[in-house]
Design an enzyme around this catalytic site. Sequence first.
Site, PDB file in Angstrom:
ATOM      1  N   GLU A 108      21.142 -27.785   5.786  1.00 18.28           N
ATOM      2  CA  GLU A 108      21.912 -28.896   5.224  1.00 18.28           C
ATOM      3  C   GLU A 108      22.820 -28.407   4.102  1.00 18.28           C
ATOM      4  OE1 GLU A 108      18.564 -31.494   4.626  1.00 18.28           O
ATOM      5  OE2 GLU A 108      18.468 -31.771   6.794  1.00 18.28           O
ATOM      6  N   GLY A 144      15.799 -33.201  12.029  1.00 15.39           N
ATOM      7  CA  GLY A 144      16.007 -34.633  11.810  1.00 15.39           C
ATOM      8  C   GLY A 144      16.502 -35.370  13.044  1.00 15.39           C
ATOM      9  N   GLU A 179      14.799 -22.529  11.683  1.00 17.97           N
ATOM     10  CA  GLU A 179      15.071 -23.947  11.901  1.00 17.97           C
ATOM     11  C   GLU A 179      16.337 -24.097  12.741  1.00 17.97           C
ATOM     12  OE1 GLU A 179      13.033 -26.446   8.634  1.00 17.97           O
ATOM     13  OE2 GLU A 179      15.006 -25.895   7.900  1.00 17.97           O
ATOM     14  N   ASN A 212       9.337 -30.385   3.057  1.00 23.42           N
ATOM     15  CA  ASN A 212      10.638 -30.460   2.398  1.00 23.42           C
ATOM     16  C   ASN A 212      11.011 -31.941   2.273  1.00 23.42           C
ATOM     17  OD1 ASN A 212      13.284 -30.304   1.590  1.00 23.42           O
ATOM     18  ND2 ASN A 212      14.053 -29.359   3.478  1.00 23.42           N
ATOM     19  N   HIS A 270      18.948 -23.601   3.252  1.00 24.05           N
ATOM     20  CA  HIS A 270      18.637 -24.650   4.232  1.00 24.05           C
ATOM     21  C   HIS A 270      19.921 -25.048   4.965  1.00 24.05           C
ATOM     22  CE1 HIS A 270      17.567 -28.526   5.924  1.00 24.05           C
ATOM     23  NE2 HIS A 270      16.310 -28.094   5.857  1.00 24.05           N
ATOM     24  N   SER A 272      11.994 -31.240  13.302  1.00 24.97           N
ATOM     25  CA  SER A 272      11.273 -32.345  13.945  1.00 24.97           C
ATOM     26  C   SER A 272       9.815 -32.011  14.262  1.00 24.97           C
ATOM     27  CB  SER A 272      12.012 -32.800  15.213  1.00 24.97           C
ATOM     28  OG  SER A 272      13.299 -33.272  14.882  1.00 24.97           O
ATOM     29  N   LYS A 307      13.461 -33.308   0.758  1.00 23.64           N
ATOM     30  CA  LYS A 307      14.910 -33.554   0.705  1.00 23.64           C
ATOM     31  C   LYS A 307      15.228 -34.555  -0.424  1.00 23.64           C
ATOM     32  CE  LYS A 307      15.081 -32.143   5.454  1.00 23.64           C
ATOM     33  NZ  LYS A 307      15.722 -32.201   6.768  1.00 23.64           N
TER      34      LYS A 307
HETATM   35  P1  PGA Z   1      12.735 -32.461   9.962  1.00 22.42           P
HETATM   36  O1  PGA Z   1      13.354 -31.473   8.849  1.00 22.42           O
HETATM   37  O2  PGA Z   1      11.276 -32.112  10.089  1.00 22.42           O
HETATM   38  O3  PGA Z   1      12.951 -33.831   9.426  1.00 22.42           O
HETATM   39  O4  PGA Z   1      13.481 -32.186  11.237  1.00 22.42           O
HETATM   40  C1  PGA Z   1      12.989 -30.127   8.784  1.00 22.42           C
HETATM   41  C2  PGA Z   1      13.752 -29.417   7.692  1.00 22.42           C
HETATM   42  O5  PGA Z   1      14.935 -29.703   7.515  1.00 22.42           O
HETATM   43  O6  PGA Z   1      13.206 -28.556   6.980  1.00 22.42           O
END
Ligand code: PGA
Length: 251
Positions: free
Chosen positions: A97, A173, A167, A9, A95, A213, A11
Site C-alpha cells: 500500500e 484486501g 504478499e 497489520n 508494504h 486475505s 493499517k
Molecule cells: P489482508 O491484508 O489480510 O486484509 O488482505 C494483508 C496485508 O496487507 O498485510
Amino acid sequence: MRTPIIAGNWKMNLTIAEAIELVDGIHYGLPFPGEVDIIVAPPFLCLQKVAEHLQESYIGVAAQNLHVEDQGAFTGECSGKQIKDAGADYVIVGHSERRQYVAETDEIVNKKLKAALRNGLTPIMCVGEILEEREKGQVASVIGRQLTVGLLELTPEQVSGIIIAYEPVWAIGTGKTAKSDQVEDAHRLIRFSLSMKFGGQVGGSVRILYGGSVKPDNSGELLALPNVDGALVGGASLKASDFIEIIKSME
Ligand code: PGA
C-alpha cells in the site's frame, strides 16, 4: 528451526480504546500461544499505548512504517529512533500500500531497512507482484528485483535477522487468496534468492510470512506449506476471535 510468526497489520484502523480492547481479547482468548511469535502493528497514534499495555505480554509490537532518517525537518514523519523509543521492536517496511499510494521504491525500502536495523528494530520487509506482473510471468523477476535492490549493502548477518512477507498485491484486501502452489513457489523462490545472495545459512533461517486475505478458513492450508513460516494478516487481525483462530491453525 524457524519459529513461526503471526503478525497483524491493523493499517489505518482502531482508536486507542479499540486497540486496547483488541489486544486484551487476544490475550484473554489465548493465554498460552505455544511456539509462535505474535506481533501486532498498530497505527502510530496508539503504538506507545499498546506497547506499554503489552509490556509483560507475549505479543510483540510493530510500527507500520518509518522514515529513512533518524531525525530532522520531515513534517509528518516518524523515525526508527522514535518508534523504538515508543516501545516497538518491529517495523513493517515496503508494504504494497505504501509502494502503491506513496510511491515507495525499492531504493527507499533499502534505506528504510537500514534505518530500522540501525535503530534496533526488526524489519518485516514486504515483497510481492501486482496482478499484471503475475499474468505476464514476471513474478520471479519482480521479487528478484525487490530483494536485490531492497537488501543492497546489507550483510548476511543483518539479513538473517529480517522477516520477509510475501504478499501478492492482487490478494491483499480482495478476498482472493493465492493458491497453495503459487504461495509455496514464491516462498521457495525467495529462499533460493536469499541463499544465492547471502548464503545457505541465511536462506534457510529467514522467516518468510504469507500475506493476502488470510482468514481462519484458509490459514490452516497456507500455514502448513513447508516454506511458509507464518502470516501477515490485515482484515482478519482486527477481530480477536479470527486472529486467535489463525494462530491456532498453526498447530
Ligand atoms: P489482508 O491484508 O489480510 O486484509 O488482505 C494483508 C496485508 O496487507 O498485510
